[in-house]
Motif scaffolding. Structure first.
Motif, PDB file in Angstrom:
ATOM      1  N   PHE A  90      24.289  25.453  35.601  1.00  0.00           N
ATOM      2  CA  PHE A  90      25.711  25.216  35.344  1.00  0.00           C
ATOM      3  C   PHE A  90      26.489  25.367  36.640  1.00  0.00           C
ATOM      4  O   PHE A  90      26.273  26.314  37.399  1.00  0.00           O
ATOM      5  CB  PHE A  90      26.240  26.215  34.306  1.00  0.00           C
ATOM      6  CG  PHE A  90      27.726  26.115  34.103  1.00  0.00           C
ATOM      7  CD1 PHE A  90      28.263  25.115  33.310  1.00  0.00           C
ATOM      8  CD2 PHE A  90      28.587  27.015  34.719  1.00  0.00           C
ATOM      9  CE1 PHE A  90      29.634  25.011  33.124  1.00  0.00           C
ATOM     10  CE2 PHE A  90      29.949  26.918  34.542  1.00  0.00           C
ATOM     11  CZ  PHE A  90      30.473  25.920  33.744  1.00  0.00           C
ATOM     12  N   GLN A  92      30.565  25.083  38.302  1.00  0.00           N
ATOM     13  CA  GLN A  92      31.996  24.979  38.030  1.00  0.00           C
ATOM     14  C   GLN A  92      32.689  24.425  39.264  1.00  0.00           C
ATOM     15  O   GLN A  92      32.529  24.940  40.375  1.00  0.00           O
ATOM     16  CB  GLN A  92      32.567  26.343  37.670  1.00  0.00           C
ATOM     17  CG  GLN A  92      33.998  26.279  37.221  1.00  0.00           C
ATOM     18  CD  GLN A  92      34.456  27.597  36.642  1.00  0.00           C
ATOM     19  OE1 GLN A  92      33.699  28.556  36.563  1.00  0.00           O
ATOM     20  NE2 GLN A  92      35.698  27.651  36.223  1.00  0.00           N
ATOM     21  N   LEU A 126      36.825  20.448  36.617  1.00  0.00           N
ATOM     22  CA  LEU A 126      35.586  19.899  36.074  1.00  0.00           C
ATOM     23  C   LEU A 126      34.453  20.919  36.137  1.00  0.00           C
ATOM     24  O   LEU A 126      34.478  21.828  36.957  1.00  0.00           O
ATOM     25  CB  LEU A 126      35.168  18.655  36.851  1.00  0.00           C
ATOM     26  CG  LEU A 126      36.185  17.523  36.925  1.00  0.00           C
ATOM     27  CD1 LEU A 126      35.677  16.411  37.819  1.00  0.00           C
ATOM     28  CD2 LEU A 126      36.521  16.999  35.550  1.00  0.00           C
ATOM     29  N   SER A 127      33.480  20.749  35.278  1.00  0.00           N
ATOM     30  CA  SER A 127      32.248  21.538  35.299  1.00  0.00           C
ATOM     31  C   SER A 127      31.089  20.584  35.079  1.00  0.00           C
ATOM     32  O   SER A 127      31.273  19.481  34.574  1.00  0.00           O
ATOM     33  CB  SER A 127      32.258  22.599  34.193  1.00  0.00           C
ATOM     34  OG  SER A 127      33.339  23.485  34.367  1.00  0.00           O
ATOM     35  N   GLY A 128      29.897  21.023  35.459  1.00  0.00           N
ATOM     36  CA  GLY A 128      28.742  20.167  35.283  1.00  0.00           C
ATOM     37  C   GLY A 128      27.489  20.957  34.986  1.00  0.00           C
ATOM     38  O   GLY A 128      27.380  22.134  35.339  1.00  0.00           O
ATOM     39  N   ILE A 138      25.378  16.306  33.109  1.00  0.00           N
ATOM     40  CA  ILE A 138      26.526  16.108  32.225  1.00  0.00           C
ATOM     41  C   ILE A 138      27.740  16.637  32.968  1.00  0.00           C
ATOM     42  O   ILE A 138      27.721  17.755  33.483  1.00  0.00           O
ATOM     43  CB  ILE A 138      26.357  16.863  30.897  1.00  0.00           C
ATOM     44  CG1 ILE A 138      25.108  16.388  30.168  1.00  0.00           C
ATOM     45  CG2 ILE A 138      27.594  16.701  30.024  1.00  0.00           C
ATOM     46  CD1 ILE A 138      24.754  17.232  28.960  1.00  0.00           C
ATOM     47  N   LEU A 139      28.789  15.840  33.018  1.00  0.00           N
ATOM     48  CA  LEU A 139      30.035  16.244  33.641  1.00  0.00           C
ATOM     49  C   LEU A 139      31.027  16.583  32.544  1.00  0.00           C
ATOM     50  O   LEU A 139      31.275  15.769  31.660  1.00  0.00           O
ATOM     51  CB  LEU A 139      30.569  15.101  34.513  1.00  0.00           C
ATOM     52  CG  LEU A 139      31.790  15.400  35.355  1.00  0.00           C
ATOM     53  CD1 LEU A 139      31.463  16.454  36.421  1.00  0.00           C
ATOM     54  CD2 LEU A 139      32.285  14.127  36.028  1.00  0.00           C
ATOM     55  N   PHE A 140      31.557  17.795  32.556  1.00  0.00           N
ATOM     56  CA  PHE A 140      32.523  18.245  31.562  1.00  0.00           C
ATOM     57  C   PHE A 140      33.922  18.097  32.146  1.00  0.00           C
ATOM     58  O   PHE A 140      34.206  18.597  33.231  1.00  0.00           O
ATOM     59  CB  PHE A 140      32.280  19.701  31.175  1.00  0.00           C
ATOM     60  CG  PHE A 140      30.953  19.922  30.507  1.00  0.00           C
ATOM     61  CD1 PHE A 140      30.772  19.639  29.166  1.00  0.00           C
ATOM     62  CD2 PHE A 140      29.874  20.399  31.238  1.00  0.00           C
ATOM     63  CE1 PHE A 140      29.540  19.838  28.556  1.00  0.00           C
ATOM     64  CE2 PHE A 140      28.645  20.598  30.642  1.00  0.00           C
ATOM     65  CZ  PHE A 140      28.473  20.321  29.303  1.00  0.00           C
ATOM     66  N   ILE A 141      34.775  17.409  31.397  1.00  0.00           N
ATOM     67  CA  ILE A 141      36.144  17.200  31.853  1.00  0.00           C
ATOM     68  C   ILE A 141      37.082  18.073  31.032  1.00  0.00           C
ATOM     69  O   ILE A 141      36.778  18.424  29.895  1.00  0.00           O
ATOM     70  CB  ILE A 141      36.535  15.715  31.742  1.00  0.00           C
ATOM     71  CG1 ILE A 141      36.457  15.230  30.295  1.00  0.00           C
ATOM     72  CG2 ILE A 141      35.652  14.872  32.641  1.00  0.00           C
ATOM     73  CD1 ILE A 141      36.958  13.825  30.087  1.00  0.00           C
ATOM     74  N   ARG A 143      39.861  19.230  28.551  1.00  0.00           N
ATOM     75  CA  ARG A 143      40.521  18.669  27.376  1.00  0.00           C
ATOM     76  C   ARG A 143      41.925  19.257  27.334  1.00  0.00           C
ATOM     77  O   ARG A 143      42.108  20.438  27.063  1.00  0.00           O
ATOM     78  CB  ARG A 143      39.759  19.022  26.100  1.00  0.00           C
ATOM     79  CG  ARG A 143      40.381  18.406  24.864  1.00  0.00           C
ATOM     80  CD  ARG A 143      39.620  18.767  23.626  1.00  0.00           C
ATOM     81  NE  ARG A 143      38.293  18.118  23.673  1.00  0.00           N
ATOM     82  CZ  ARG A 143      37.339  18.348  22.803  1.00  0.00           C
ATOM     83  NH1 ARG A 143      37.521  19.202  21.831  1.00  0.00           N
ATOM     84  NH2 ARG A 143      36.183  17.733  22.905  1.00  0.00           N
ATOM     85  N   PRO A 158      38.194  10.296  28.809  1.00  0.00           N
ATOM     86  CA  PRO A 158      36.778  10.254  29.208  1.00  0.00           C
ATOM     87  C   PRO A 158      36.387   8.907  29.807  1.00  0.00           C
ATOM     88  O   PRO A 158      35.607   8.846  30.753  1.00  0.00           O
ATOM     89  CB  PRO A 158      36.038  10.535  27.904  1.00  0.00           C
ATOM     90  CG  PRO A 158      36.995  11.375  27.119  1.00  0.00           C
ATOM     91  CD  PRO A 158      38.361  10.829  27.450  1.00  0.00           C
TER      92      PRO A 158
END
Length: 166
Positions: A90, A92, A126-128, A138-141, A143, A158
């Motif tokens: 993970f 950040q 963002l996190s990945g 996976i790239l987390f954007i 919300r 997205p």
């Protein structure tokens, strides 16, 4: 000609030039998308995406970040004595710094270096995650509630993030 608007027009009210083109990434897409604003993401004549800070600066191919994720996954998988199959890493990305308790950014945002090396993103928040076995990522954007649009302008969806980062 690749069909890309390669001009760097002046930003209104300043003497700064910025790009006004972007790319569409993905194996099934072969033509670059133009006329949407993504910063300095472009595609070359072969349809390969790259990042460029401005005219006469180095082009950084987006494949560099995929290769970095693959190399890191291989190093973790092969270098750990007690490696567990189906492990994930993970990461950040950087966060915006606010000036005191206001809504003003204290400094110009710069992405966290290792996150930028692995994912090539330039947006805050963002996190990945990277799968160590397959190097899939996976790239987390973030919300954000729709009410943020009142202060921040149109929120990025997205689909917007898929264009430069695929």
């Amino acid at each position: 000609s690749s069909g890309i608007n390669a001009e760097w027009p002046l930003r209104p009210g300043t003497r700064t030039r910025e790009p006004l083109v972007g790319i569409t990434m993905g194996a099934e897409q072969s033509k670059p998308a133009v006329n949407f604003e993504v910063g300095a993401f472009k595609v070359d004549d072969n349809g390969e995406p790259y990042f460029q800070m401005g005219p006469d600066t180095l082009r950084i191919p987006m494949t560099l970040h995929r290769e970095a994720r693959e190399n890191l996954s291989r190093s973790v998988r092969d270098g750990a004595e007690d490696y567990t199959v189906n492990s994930y890493m993970f990461f950040q990305g950087g966060r915006k710094n606010r000036r005191f308790d206001t809504d003003i950014n204290y400094v110009i945002f710069r992405q966290e270096s290792y996150f930028n090396w692995l994912f090539g993103t330039k947006e805050p928040g963002l996190s990945g995650v990277i799968n160590c076995d397959t190097a899939e990522s996976i790239l987390f954007i973030p919300r954000l509630p729709e009410s943020y649009a009142v202060w921040m302008g149109p929120l990025r969806t997205p689909d917007w993030f898929v264009r430069p980062y695929g």
